[in-house]
Design a protein around this motif. Structure first.
Motif, PDB file in Angstrom:
ATOM      1  N   VAL A 213      51.789  34.892  44.876  1.00  0.00           N
ATOM      2  CA  VAL A 213      51.090  35.058  46.100  1.00  0.00           C
ATOM      3  C   VAL A 213      49.684  35.235  45.685  1.00  0.00           C
ATOM      4  N   HIS A 214      48.744  35.056  46.778  1.00  0.00           N
ATOM      5  CA  HIS A 214      47.271  34.946  46.619  1.00  0.00           C
ATOM      6  C   HIS A 214      46.633  35.939  47.388  1.00  0.00           C
ATOM      7  N   ILE A 215      45.739  36.795  47.016  1.00  0.00           N
ATOM      8  CA  ILE A 215      45.097  37.565  47.569  1.00  0.00           C
ATOM      9  C   ILE A 215      43.342  37.433  47.493  1.00  0.00           C
ATOM     10  N   PRO A 216      42.614  38.046  48.333  1.00  0.00           N
ATOM     11  CA  PRO A 216      41.222  37.934  47.829  1.00  0.00           C
ATOM     12  C   PRO A 216      40.706  38.565  46.759  1.00  0.00           C
ATOM     13  N   PHE A 217      39.891  37.894  45.895  1.00  0.00           N
ATOM     14  CA  PHE A 217      39.352  38.582  44.436  1.00  0.00           C
ATOM     15  C   PHE A 217      38.966  40.020  44.539  1.00  0.00           C
ATOM     16  N   SER A 218      38.170  40.280  45.747  1.00  0.00           N
ATOM     17  CA  SER A 218      37.485  41.303  45.931  1.00  0.00           C
ATOM     18  C   SER A 218      38.711  42.668  46.289  1.00  0.00           C
ATOM     19  N   CYS A 219      39.763  42.415  46.806  1.00  0.00           N
ATOM     20  CA  CYS A 219      40.904  42.987  47.048  1.00  0.00           C
ATOM     21  C   CYS A 219      41.773  43.117  45.887  1.00  0.00           C
ATOM     22  N   PHE A 220      41.750  42.139  44.893  1.00  0.00           N
ATOM     23  CA  PHE A 220      42.490  42.240  43.828  1.00  0.00           C
ATOM     24  C   PHE A 220      41.748  43.202  42.852  1.00  0.00           C
ATOM     25  N   GLN A 221      40.483  43.201  42.772  1.00  0.00           N
ATOM     26  CA  GLN A 221      39.686  44.315  41.777  1.00  0.00           C
ATOM     27  C   GLN A 221      40.066  45.736  42.320  1.00  0.00           C
ATOM     28  N   GLN A 222      40.143  45.937  43.710  1.00  0.00           N
ATOM     29  CA  GLN A 222      40.485  47.486  43.775  1.00  0.00           C
ATOM     30  C   GLN A 222      41.915  47.826  43.414  1.00  0.00           C
ATOM     31  N   LEU A 223      42.993  46.705  43.867  1.00  0.00           N
ATOM     32  CA  LEU A 223      44.027  47.098  43.519  1.00  0.00           C
ATOM     33  C   LEU A 223      44.584  47.187  42.291  1.00  0.00           C
ATOM     34  N   TYR A 224      43.974  46.433  41.044  1.00  0.00           N
ATOM     35  CA  TYR A 224      44.490  46.672  40.073  1.00  0.00           C
ATOM     36  C   TYR A 224      43.344  47.325  39.090  1.00  0.00           C
ATOM     37  N   ASN A 225      42.339  47.679  39.699  1.00  0.00           N
ATOM     38  CA  ASN A 225      41.313  48.445  38.962  1.00  0.00           C
ATOM     39  C   ASN A 225      40.499  47.471  37.859  1.00  0.00           C
ATOM     40  N   VAL A 226      40.326  46.246  37.968  1.00  0.00           N
ATOM     41  CA  VAL A 226      39.659  45.378  36.978  1.00  0.00           C
ATOM     42  C   VAL A 226      38.190  45.152  36.927  1.00  0.00           C
ATOM     43  N   GLY A 227      37.683  46.020  37.723  1.00  0.00           N
ATOM     44  CA  GLY A 227      36.006  45.954  37.791  1.00  0.00           C
ATOM     45  C   GLY A 227      35.375  44.640  37.887  1.00  0.00           C
ATOM     46  N   ASP A 228      34.395  44.151  37.189  1.00  0.00           N
ATOM     47  CA  ASP A 228      33.896  42.941  37.329  1.00  0.00           C
ATOM     48  C   ASP A 228      34.373  41.948  36.442  1.00  0.00           C
ATOM     49  N   ASN A 229      35.637  42.144  35.494  1.00  0.00           N
ATOM     50  CA  ASN A 229      36.268  41.396  34.715  1.00  0.00           C
ATOM     51  C   ASN A 229      37.017  40.113  35.514  1.00  0.00           C
ATOM     52  N   VAL A 230      36.997  39.042  34.622  1.00  0.00           N
ATOM     53  CA  VAL A 230      37.599  37.749  35.154  1.00  0.00           C
ATOM     54  C   VAL A 230      38.679  37.342  34.242  1.00  0.00           C
ATOM     55  N   GLY A 231      39.796  37.237  34.631  1.00  0.00           N
ATOM     56  CA  GLY A 231      40.951  36.556  33.932  1.00  0.00           C
ATOM     57  C   GLY A 231      40.517  35.151  33.012  1.00  0.00           C
TER      58      GLY A 231
ATOM     59  N   ILE B   3      36.751  37.862  51.501  1.00  0.00           N
ATOM     60  CA  ILE B   3      36.215  38.325  50.216  1.00  0.00           C
ATOM     61  C   ILE B   3      35.405  39.214  50.777  1.00  0.00           C
ATOM     62  N   ASP B   4      34.325  39.143  51.725  1.00  0.00           N
ATOM     63  CA  ASP B   4      33.140  40.015  51.895  1.00  0.00           C
ATOM     64  C   ASP B   4      33.677  41.362  52.434  1.00  0.00           C
ATOM     65  N   LYS B   5      34.758  41.271  53.224  1.00  0.00           N
ATOM     66  CA  LYS B   5      35.027  42.540  53.900  1.00  0.00           C
ATOM     67  C   LYS B   5      36.280  43.170  53.064  1.00  0.00           C
ATOM     68  N   LYS B   6      36.647  42.851  52.058  1.00  0.00           N
ATOM     69  CA  LYS B   6      37.859  43.264  51.307  1.00  0.00           C
ATOM     70  C   LYS B   6      39.125  43.243  52.021  1.00  0.00           C
ATOM     71  N   ARG B   7      39.524  42.296  53.015  1.00  0.00           N
ATOM     72  CA  ARG B   7      40.550  42.269  53.544  1.00  0.00           C
ATOM     73  C   ARG B   7      41.673  42.411  52.827  1.00  0.00           C
ATOM     74  N   LYS B   8      42.913  43.296  53.303  1.00  0.00           N
ATOM     75  CA  LYS B   8      44.145  43.334  52.779  1.00  0.00           C
ATOM     76  C   LYS B   8      45.023  42.259  53.314  1.00  0.00           C
ATOM     77  N   VAL B   9      44.712  40.773  52.832  1.00  0.00           N
ATOM     78  CA  VAL B   9      45.552  39.702  53.383  1.00  0.00           C
ATOM     79  C   VAL B   9      46.296  39.092  52.256  1.00  0.00           C
ATOM     80  N   VAL B  10      47.193  38.502  52.469  1.00  0.00           N
ATOM     81  CA  VAL B  10      47.934  37.641  51.303  1.00  0.00           C
ATOM     82  C   VAL B  10      48.633  36.439  51.716  1.00  0.00           C
TER      83      VAL B  10
END
Length: 411
Positions: A204-222, A151-158
């Motif tokens: 599939v599950h990816i880190p939330f911080s990485c998800f924010q960048q991938l889908y450009n959702v900002g600080d919104n939560v589903g 999460i902290d390093k926004k790693r691209k892991v899945v």
């Protein structure tokens, strides 16, 4: 207790049973049926309980899901039908201000295209935090789940499901450590999990911080998955959470539509309540049938005492004391009760074994390992012994009141 080991004692009991075979058999069947019902129904109830436990075993059942919708009441200058978004900064406020909460897990979900070599397909991509693995335990076949460094390093892991692995990887390949693309961005596979009851097989599950960048959702939560402590009132937590979110998002306190929710803890309580009701009904029916059968033994022995009036008179004339007559009748009642109880327990156990072999196998089994614990069986036997002894005292007392002279003159 010496009389228990005397052959004459058991010879008399045997002769009494032998003389009234049909009557004794019918009586034993009544008690056997009672203990059989008790064992079988309790075993089936336990099987259902085991099925529920397996179904929800890896899920925090004291949970509620909350998500933003749209307003239905204008408030503080805002019109109705305003779209409400839960923000990441709301998570800590909910955790700190509402008592009884154990975890608050923000989640997001979108569809993503996964590609590896020449294989490509659309799957459900979740943006998650490590806490998800505490409230919805993942059955990992290989590797690990997302951690805080991811999460902290926004790693691209899945972390992928076994179904995704089967579709994108060859059978002989090792998925962990390999790369695949999500929406044309490379990710490293760190774990493979077996989809449970509450997982999607194509997820599939990816880190939330990485998800924010991938889908450009900002600080919104589903949506938020909120888990209460073991003794917390999840219904109150749901009410307090929605009220706090209404305040944070400037929503009218009485707006019923602004936030949606699903109270899993409430629904789970209904199911466990059904199980408790079924267990109570099982005990009630089983014990009631058992008592009816034991009373039948008492009635049979009353008739037997009447038929054996002359015999009892002769024994009294030869020096048998009232206590000797009484314990003989009580022992006969106790013996019949225990014989019937043993048969009922054996038959009930055999039926449970059959049910388990026919209906208790596989992931979709309704009754998982239907069984009755040893303490319950011992308790049932003790109850049967006590009831048999007590009911035997009725004909025993009647037998001791027979006077030798009257008995000998009776025809």
């Amino acid at each position: 207790m010496k009389f228990l080991f005397e052959s004459d004692t058991w010879q008399e009991i045997y002769e009494s049973i032998r003389k009234n075979k049909l009557r004794t058999l019918v009586t034993i069947i009544g008690v056997t049926w009672g203990i059989f019902l008790l064992v079988t129904l309790l075993g089936c109830a336990k099987g259902m309980e085991n099925s529920f436990n397996r179904l929800f075993g890896d899920f925090a059942t004291n949970s509620v899901f909350v998500w933003g919708q749209s307003t239905s009441i204008p408030f503080k200058g805002f019109q109705d039908n305003r779209r409400i978004r839960i923000k990441l900064n709301h998570v800590e406020k909910i955790k700190n201000e509402i008592p009884g909460i154990d975890f608050v897990v923000p989640r997001y979900e979108r569809t993503g295209t996964l590609t590896r070599n020449f294989e490509s397909a659309d799957y459900t991509v979740f943006g998650d935090y490590p806490q998800l693995n505490k409230v919805q335990k993942k059955n990992l076949s290989f590797g690990r789940f997302i951690n805080h460094q991811d999460i902290d390093k926004k790693r691209k892991v899945v972390v992928i499901s076994e179904e995704v692995f089967k579709q994108l990887f060859k059978k002989e390949e090792e998925g962990v450590g390999q790369n695949l693309q999500i929406n044309e961005i490379s990710f490293k596979v760190i774990g493979i999990f077996k989809a449970g009851q509450f997982d999607r097989e194509d997820s599939v599950h990816i880190p939330f911080s990485c998800f924010q960048q991938l889908y450009n959702v900002g600080d919104n939560v589903g949506w938020l998955m909120i888990t209460g402590l073991a003794n917390a009132d999840i219904n109150q937590i749901e009410k307090d959470t929605k009220l706090l979110l209404k305040n944070l998002c400037k929503v009218h306190p009485d707006d019923p539509r602004a936030f949606g929710g699903f109270n899993f803890g409430k629904e789970y309580s209904k199911m466990t309540g059904f199980l408790k009701g079924m267990q109570f009904l099982t005990w009630f029916v089983g014990i009631a049938t058992l008592i009816a059968g034991v009373f039948a033994i008492g009635n049979i022995l009353l008739i037997t005492v009447t038929e054996r009036t002359k015999e009892i008179g002769i024994r009294r004339a030869l020096g048998a004391t009232p206590i000797m007559i009484k314990r003989q009748i009580i022992l006969e009642a106790l013996s019949l009760s225990l014989i019937a109880g043993t048969l009922g327990i054996i038959c009930g156990g055999l039926v449970l074994i059959f049910i388990d072999s026919e209906f208790g196998q596989g992931d979709e089994a309704v009754l998982v390992n239907p069984s009755v614990s040893i303490p319950i069986v011992i308790f049932a036997v003790i109850c049967l012994a006590v009831l048999g002894t007590l009911i035997g005292m009725i004909p025993a007392n009647r037998a001791t009141k027979i006077k030798p002279i009257e008995a000998l003159s009776d025809e």
